[in-house]
Design a protein around this motif. Structure first.
Motif, short mmCIF file in Angstrom:
data_model
loop_
_atom_site.label_atom_id
_atom_site.label_comp_id
_atom_site.label_asym_id
_atom_site.label_seq_id
_atom_site.Cartn_x
_atom_site.Cartn_y
_atom_site.Cartn_z
N ILE A 1 -1.51 -1.22 -4.31
CA ILE A 1 -2.49 -0.12 -4.36
C ILE A 1 -1.75 1.18 -4.04
N GLY A 2 -2.07 2.22 -4.78
CA GLY A 2 -1.51 3.54 -4.52
C GLY A 2 -2.62 4.57 -4.52
N ASP B 1 13.07 7.28 -6.64
CA ASP B 1 13.51 6.99 -5.28
C ASP B 1 12.38 6.33 -4.48
N TYR B 2 11.18 6.92 -4.56
CA TYR B 2 10.04 6.37 -3.80
C TYR B 2 9.71 4.95 -4.27
N VAL C 1 3.48 6.93 -7.19
CA VAL C 1 4.57 6.02 -6.88
C VAL C 1 4.27 4.63 -7.42
N ALA C 2 3.02 4.18 -7.26
CA ALA C 2 2.63 2.86 -7.74
C ALA C 2 2.78 2.75 -9.25
N TYR D 1 0.85 -1.19 0.00
CA TYR D 1 0.00 0.00 0.00
C TYR D 1 0.89 1.24 0.00
N PHE D 2 0.76 2.09 -1.04
CA PHE D 2 1.48 3.36 -1.11
C PHE D 2 0.54 4.49 -0.72
N ASN D 3 0.93 5.24 0.31
CA ASN D 3 0.11 6.32 0.86
C ASN D 3 0.26 7.62 0.08
#
Length: 261
Positions: free
Chosen positions: A87-88, A67-68, A95-96, A21-23
């Motif tokens: 999921i992003g 980087d992320y 980022v996703a 999970y990308f916040n």
């Protein structure tokens, strides 16, 4: 945990298919548990504070979207996950996308929520809000969250009013100078995001979810993503940038999509 040259704070919970999970912008694990917890009921979920935020290191800038994404890949390596569902949300969706075009073989299913591909379909440049005075910034933020949000609308819609009040209280957290610098670096990296000419590399079944009244990542940005990823599905929900808290279908349908074999 030392990953990709920095100390990364992460949490793992739940059981089921593996999910990364990308916040979103400025979001930390501690502040977004209420949004993340529904996924732990269905998945082996991992979520981390992205570089510059929360309990993760604030390295010198500038940061890049690469980087992320590389931080996410290093976290999967640490967990021993060759691949997973991803999921992003908002910035996390950017980022996703970067992750999925760089390591398409590591993504089993992909959900891109209230986000943008950059370039001609960039999200609203949030870094520009820093130059406004407090009243101007508050008024602009309301319209970005949901283009319907005016004082009259909020007075007439209690649920939306409580949502705005809750978001305002979340944003009142005291932050160190280093954390504020990390947030600024994140917004600048966000402003340079552009994956339009690489989205065709995504191989995974992909759901693009947009809010009908989103002033940050409007529906046409979701349409642009879906048009560039082979076989991607676009769903539009009744709400703004935080439609997952406004449209009760959203969480259920996104979880259903990510959970499919």
């Amino acid at each position: 945990m030392a990953l990709n040259g920095i100390d990364v704070y992460y949490e793992r919970s739940g059981a089921g298919p593996r999910l990364l999970y990308f916040n979103g912008s400025g979001a930390t694990v501690a502040r977004t548990r209420i949004m993340v917890e529904p996924y732990a009921a269905h998945f082996d979920l991992v979520v981390h504070d992205q570089r510059g935020l929360g309990e993760t290191s604030v390295p010198p800038g500038p940061y890049t979207m690469a980087d992320y994404a590389a931080d996410g890949a290093a976290l999967l390596d640490h967990l021993g996950w060759d691949s997973c569902r991803v999921i992003g949300v908002s910035f996390g969706g950017m980022v996703a996308q970067e992750f999925a075009v760089t390591w398409p073989e590591r993504v089993e299913r992909l959900a891109l929520v209230c986000t943008s591909p950059g370039g001609d379909h960039a999200s609203y440049p949030l870094h520009k809000l820093a130059g406004l005075d407090a009243d101007e910034r508050q008024a602009a933020t309301l319209g970005l969250l949901d283009t319907r949000f005016t004082p009259d609308w909020l007075a007439a819609h209690e649920g939306d009013r409580r949502l705005v009040e809750g978001l305002s209280s979340m944003g009142a957290v005291v932050k160190s100078d280093a954390q504020l610098r990390g947030e600024r670096e994140q917004l600048l990296a966000r402003s340079r995001h552009d994956v339009n000419d690489r989205l065709h590399r995504v191989r995974a079944p992909t759901l693009v979810a947009s809010g009908r009244y989103d002033g940050i990542a409007p529906v046409e940005n979701g349409e642009a993503i879906a048009s560039r990823i082979p076989g991607a599905e676009l769903r539009v929900y009744e709400g703004g940038h935080v439609f997952m808290a406004q449209d009760p279908r959203a969480h259920f349908e996104i979880i259903d999509f990510l959970g499919r074999a």
